[in-house]
Design an enzyme around this catalytic site. Structure first.
Site, PDB file in Angstrom:
ATOM      1  N   CYS A 186      45.671  64.367 -11.123  1.00  0.00           N
ATOM      2  CA  CYS A 186      46.052  65.493 -10.271  1.00  0.00           C
ATOM      3  C   CYS A 186      46.294  64.997  -8.844  1.00  0.00           C
ATOM      4  O   CYS A 186      47.049  64.052  -8.635  1.00  0.00           O
ATOM      5  CB  CYS A 186      44.972  66.581 -10.348  1.00  0.00           C
ATOM      6  SG  CYS A 186      45.357  68.106  -9.455  1.00  0.00           S
ATOM      7  N   LEU A 187      45.651  65.596  -7.855  1.00  0.00           N
ATOM      8  CA  LEU A 187      45.832  65.173  -6.472  1.00  0.00           C
ATOM      9  C   LEU A 187      45.376  63.737  -6.266  1.00  0.00           C
ATOM     10  O   LEU A 187      45.910  63.021  -5.399  1.00  0.00           O
ATOM     11  CB  LEU A 187      45.068  66.119  -5.544  1.00  0.00           C
ATOM     12  CG  LEU A 187      45.146  65.864  -4.038  1.00  0.00           C
ATOM     13  CD1 LEU A 187      46.584  65.763  -3.566  1.00  0.00           C
ATOM     14  CD2 LEU A 187      44.408  66.951  -3.283  1.00  0.00           C
TER      15      LEU A 187
END
Length: 578
Positions: free
Chosen positions: A309-310
């Site tokens: 993800c991030l």
């Protein structure tokens, strides 16, 4: 004097904006109002569109009357073909009986009509059109006949069978949830998944702790390991142990059992003291601090870096900067799990991100120092309001069924905050400006370009991802010359990644784009990539193994003489912070 006046007026504005953010729960009514005005004004100027909608409404009305008549005159009304079949919300047999069949078909027609009303309107700014369409869907999801006692035949039948006991249980569930919410307690059943006891239980040691993260080194379970360690960079909008849930579905445990030395970052849950931490801090005190520790503990070994993800976006930024500075040889490969690098089409999450909305969030974060955990979880719930909100409310409060808490559900309830400065930079630089894919994102005062990524990349997208849509994840093909093995797996942003071997109904597609070759158009890739039944985890293990050298004895836990003595047992302290 002018500077003093400017400071005074800014202070007044900051105070006013902060209070406005509290009143509106940090949701910008100005942003939604502008979207509604844009849509309504242009619809008013489109008589042809309005005429088409009027005709559609008449057609739907006559079609519904014909359907109701056919059901009323048939001896088997449940066999009458509905105008809009196949909606999973109304798949129970009770919805085929009078009058519920007409109710739910009327609702579906309204839903279809409002979708036409709020799309393809001449002159409307695309973002505004998506916001209005989303708002209409949220309203319709709320008034669905399936959400209410007197219009839901399944609930009415259950109430008759149990003589109202289901409603009694549901009311008890409602009171319990309200008390837990007010007292800050976790959801019912989450206590059965204690961090370090039931989840995040893969043995290991914390070998580094700074103000931003702890670095965990996991104990080997094999006599020999691949010399190249794996560094996992999770997102700080979630706690790392989604990758180390129960023993049977822990990706970290799976890597360790397959002969890899695994390190994982566990981010601190930030509070007021961390409000000024920015993206540069997450690079330096997060990724680079972890990489330096690994290079000391496992000297001379190149690292397989994996970001989720991030965390994958951060890893891409770090690797691009290393490529720019001629340091990319430190990495053997890069794996991106549901991670975006191009934010030009980030999916429905962009509905909550425009200048007005970001400015209001900044005003709120200036007061608190961080983004509250419930704000992020609330946004995700709105993206999938039926699955994450309304169906759960019906099941728990009307049917009286409290589903068993799972490890993934307990993890999802263990939410985190985000520092004010970092979140502002993240929203502005990546979502609003798309600086990374455009080659403008600065690291150490100089922009980085993803074209500097030349190491092998393994990228995973998930079919029903509302956070990092897989078509957006795929765009990395057009941004760098590296060899990219792209995997598209069934599931969502979380469940598609936590997809252990033996997980039912899982399959994936995989295709490799050779280095320096032309990118395949996304639809062509979808048609060309072969499908494999089962989990993508073994394919990743094979891919990593092909890029590893001969196995050796496992390294020591930490490097005490070089400043990386083990200081705590996994999972450490930061993951426990609420």
């Amino acid at each position: 004097m002018r500077a003093k006046d400017d400071t005074l007026t800014k202070g007044i504005d900051d105070l006013a904006h902060g209070r406005w953010a509290r009143i509106t729960a940090s949701l910008s009514p100005i942003s939604s109002g502008l979207a509604a005005l844009d849509w309504a004004s242009h619809l008013a100027l489109s008589p042809g569109k309005r005429l088409s909608l009027f005709r559609q409404a008449l057609s739907d009305g006559f079609q519904l009357i014909d359907y109701a008549h056919a059901c009323a005159t048939s001896r088997q009304p449940e066999t009458v073909e509905p105008p809009i079949p196949g909606d999973r919300r109304f798949s129970e047999p009770g919805w085929n009986r009078w009058p519920y069949n007409v109710m739910h078909q009327s609702f579906l027609m309204q839903q279809r009509w409002w979708d036409q009303v709020t799309t393809d309107v001449w002159g409307v700014e695309p973002h505004h059109q998506r916001v209005v369409n989303f708002a209409a869907r949220q309203w319709l999801d709320m008034i669905s006949p399936g959400n209410w006692l007197m219009s839901n035949p399944v609930v009415l039948e259950r109430t008759r069978e149990e003589q109202g006991e289901n409603l009694k249980r549901g009311f008890q569930h409602l009171l319990d949830d309200f008390q837990r919410l007010m007292s800050g307690q976790p959801p019912a059943g989450a206590d059965n998944f204690e961090v370090g006891r039931d989840v995040a239980i893969t043995p290991g040691k914390v070998v580094l702790r700074n103000r931003l993260m702890e670095l965990i080194q996991y104990a080997p379970t094999t006599d020999k390991v691949h010399p190249e360690p794996v560094l996992i960079v999770p997102a700080w909008i979630m706690k790392y142990y989604i990758l180390d849930l129960s023993e049977q579905n822990s990706l970290i445990r799976y890597l360790v059992d397959n002969g890899f030395t695994v390190f994982c970052i566990s981010w601190k849950n930030p509070g007021v003291m961390e409000s000024q931490l920015g993206m540069d801090d997450y690079l330096e005190q997060g990724f680079h601090a972890a990489l330096s520790a690994i290079q000391t503990i496992v000297p001379s070994a190149r690292v397989h870096a994996a970001g989720y993800c991030l965390g994958g976006t951060l890893l891409s930024i770090a690797a691009a900067a290393m490529g720019r500075d001629g340091q990319l040889d430190a990495l053997a490969s890069m794996t991106l799990l549901a991670a975006q690098t191009d934010f030009s089409e980030p999916g429905e999450l962009a509905l909550f991100i425009d200048e007005s909305q970001v400015s209001l969030l900044e005003a709120q974060m200036q007061q608190t120092g961080y983004l509250r955990a419930n704000q992020m979880s609330g946004a995700f719930q709105m993206l999938r309001s039926y699955d994450l909100l309304w169906s759960r409310l019906v099941k728990e409060y009307l049917l009286g069924e409290r589903p068993a808490m799972s490890d993934l559900m307990a993890w999802n309830a263990d939410a985190t905050r985000m520092p004010a400065r970092m979140h502002s930079e993240y929203l502005r630089r990546l979502f609003l400006n798309d600086d990374l894919s455009e080659g403008r994102y600065p690291v150490n005062g100089k922009p980085v370009s993803l074209s500097a990524l030349t190491l092998p990349i393994f990228s995973v997208g998930t079919t029903t991802d509302h956070v990092a849509p897989w078509r957006s994840v795929y765009k990395l093909h057009h941004l760098c010359p590296a060899e990219i093995t792209f995997v598209l797996t069934t599931g969502g942003h979380n469940a598609g990644i936590v997809s252990q071997p033996g997980h039912p109904r899982r399959q994936f597609q995989r295709l490799t784009r050779p280095a320096c070759s032309e990118a395949i158009a996304v639809d062509d890739w979808l048609e060309a990539a072969p499908t494999t039944k089962g989990s993508w985890w073994p394919a990743w293990i094979q891919w990593l193994s092909e890029r590893a050298t001969a196995k050796v004895k496992p390294p020591h836990m930490g490097a005490a003489r070089k400043g990386y003595a083990p200081i705590a047992e996994a999972p450490g302290e930061y993951v426990q912070e609420k």
